[in-house]
Design an enzyme around this catalytic site. Structure first.
Site, PDB file in Angstrom:
ATOM      1  N   CYS A 184      -1.312   4.116  -6.343  1.00 17.29           N
ATOM      2  CA  CYS A 184      -2.098   3.445  -5.307  1.00 17.29           C
ATOM      3  C   CYS A 184      -2.296   2.031  -5.820  1.00 17.29           C
ATOM      4  CB  CYS A 184      -3.448   4.147  -5.129  1.00 17.29           C
ATOM      5  SG  CYS A 184      -4.671   3.175  -4.221  1.00 17.29           S
ATOM      6  N   CYS A 190       0.864  -1.178   0.000  1.00 22.01           N
ATOM      7  CA  CYS A 190       0.000   0.000   0.000  1.00 22.01           C
ATOM      8  C   CYS A 190       0.905   1.234   0.000  1.00 22.01           C
ATOM      9  CB  CYS A 190      -0.857  -0.051   1.263  1.00 22.01           C
ATOM     10  SG  CYS A 190      -1.869   1.417   1.537  1.00 22.01           S
TER      11      CYS A 190
HETATM   12  N1  DGL Z   1      -3.903   0.584  -1.881  1.00 21.71           N
HETATM   13  C1  DGL Z   1      -3.689   1.756  -1.097  1.00 21.71           C
HETATM   14  C2  DGL Z   1      -2.501   2.543  -1.670  1.00 21.71           C
HETATM   15  O1  DGL Z   1      -1.694   1.977  -2.359  1.00 21.71           O
HETATM   16  C3  DGL Z   1      -4.987   2.488  -0.989  1.00 21.71           C
HETATM   17  C4  DGL Z   1      -5.051   3.390   0.163  1.00 21.71           C
HETATM   18  C5  DGL Z   1      -6.425   3.644   0.674  1.00 21.71           C
HETATM   19  O2  DGL Z   1      -6.982   2.743   1.285  1.00 21.71           O
HETATM   20  O3  DGL Z   1      -6.893   4.776   0.506  1.00 21.71           O
HETATM   21  O4  DGL Z   1      -2.328   3.717  -1.423  1.00 21.71           O
END
Ligand code: DGL
Length: 263
Positions: A191, A80
């Protein structure tokens, strides 16, 4: 002369994200390291992370890491961008003996994809706000023209399972409209949720637009780190993935497996 370790370690590797997004990183990890066992924890009950405070993200990331540690993992990948930006440094200081890897927006390869290209960076508001990101952007500012695009609301839509393509398209149309008159040469998917909508995103940009994400880079780093620390699984091991979710609705694990197969 550096003499590499010859030890092996059969324990699993923990991977976590605020939800299903990190599965895009998990896929790259499994492809690069097919003998490893992975435990993926999606904190979908608390998604999205990207609009929460840094303290909240740190506390949720700490809980996710502890959950994975209860499975005796030998390393952890924060799949993430947001949690990496907000929590990786602190978690590394709290667990000095545990390799903790993260994922970062792939803005360097994007900046190098042409002669002073325009690069659109899509990410969560938190990732774009962090000093670490701003420093890197500044460092590379001679190479490219960066345009940042925070995308609040997009993670929630992807968490819903991608079934309502019409709604997603309408959301993207509005989000991307200001950037389509002079389309960028490259788009950074900053993301880990966004690679799941890459086919949809591609419809909005010219055919030769290049897309970048951090999954491959993280997989390469993990491989290197495991080798350096003598933590690779024995070659004869059969790898595998086990999914866990903080969301207790029966559908969550099914959705995760569907996402894993789709990418
Ligand atoms: N997959 C997360 C990232 O890479 C998402 C973050 C979220 O939950 O807003 O930033």
């Amino acid at each position: 002369m550096h003499i590499g370790h010859t030890n092996t370690d059969s324990r699993p590797i923990g991977v976590f994200d605020s939800g299903v997004g990190g599965i895009s990183v998990l896929k790259a990890l499994v492809q690069r390291l097919p003998n490893e066992r992975f435990i993926y924890y999606g904190d979908s009950a608390n998604a999205p992370y990207g609009v929460k405070s840094r303290e909240e993200i740190l506390s949720l990331s700490r809980s996710a890491l502890n959950k994975l540690l209860s499975f005796d993992v030998k390393a952890v990948v924060i799949a993430c961008n947001t949690a990496t930006a907000a929590a990786a440094e602190v978690l590394r200081a709290e667990h000095e003996d545990l390799p903790i890897l993260g994922v970062e927006p792939a803005i360097r390869p994007a900046a190098l994809c042409g002669k002073h290209p325009t690069v659109l960076i899509m990410a969560t508001p938190m990732t774009l706000k962090m000093d670490k990101f701003k420093t890197l952007e500044k460092e590379l500012s001679d190479l490219a023209e960066f345009v940042t695009l925070p995308c609040p609301g997009l993670v929630e839509l992807i968490e819903q399972g991608l079934d309502d393509q019409e709604m997603l398209c309408a959301f993207l149309q509005e989000l991307l409209a200001p950037h389509l008159k002079n389309p960028p040469k490259a788009v950074v998917l900053g993301c880990t949720h966004y690679p799941f909508i890459k086919p949809l995103l591609k419809r909005f940009f010219p055919e030769d637009t290049a897309f970048f994400d951090g999954a491959e880079g993280t997989a390469r780093q993990l491989e290197k780190r495991l080798c350096e620390e003598g933590l690779c699984a024995p070659k004869e091991n059969a790898g595998g993935v086990r999914f866990l979710s903080s969301k207790q609705d029966g559908q969550a694990l099914f959705t995760m497996e569907r996402f894993f197969k789709s990418i």
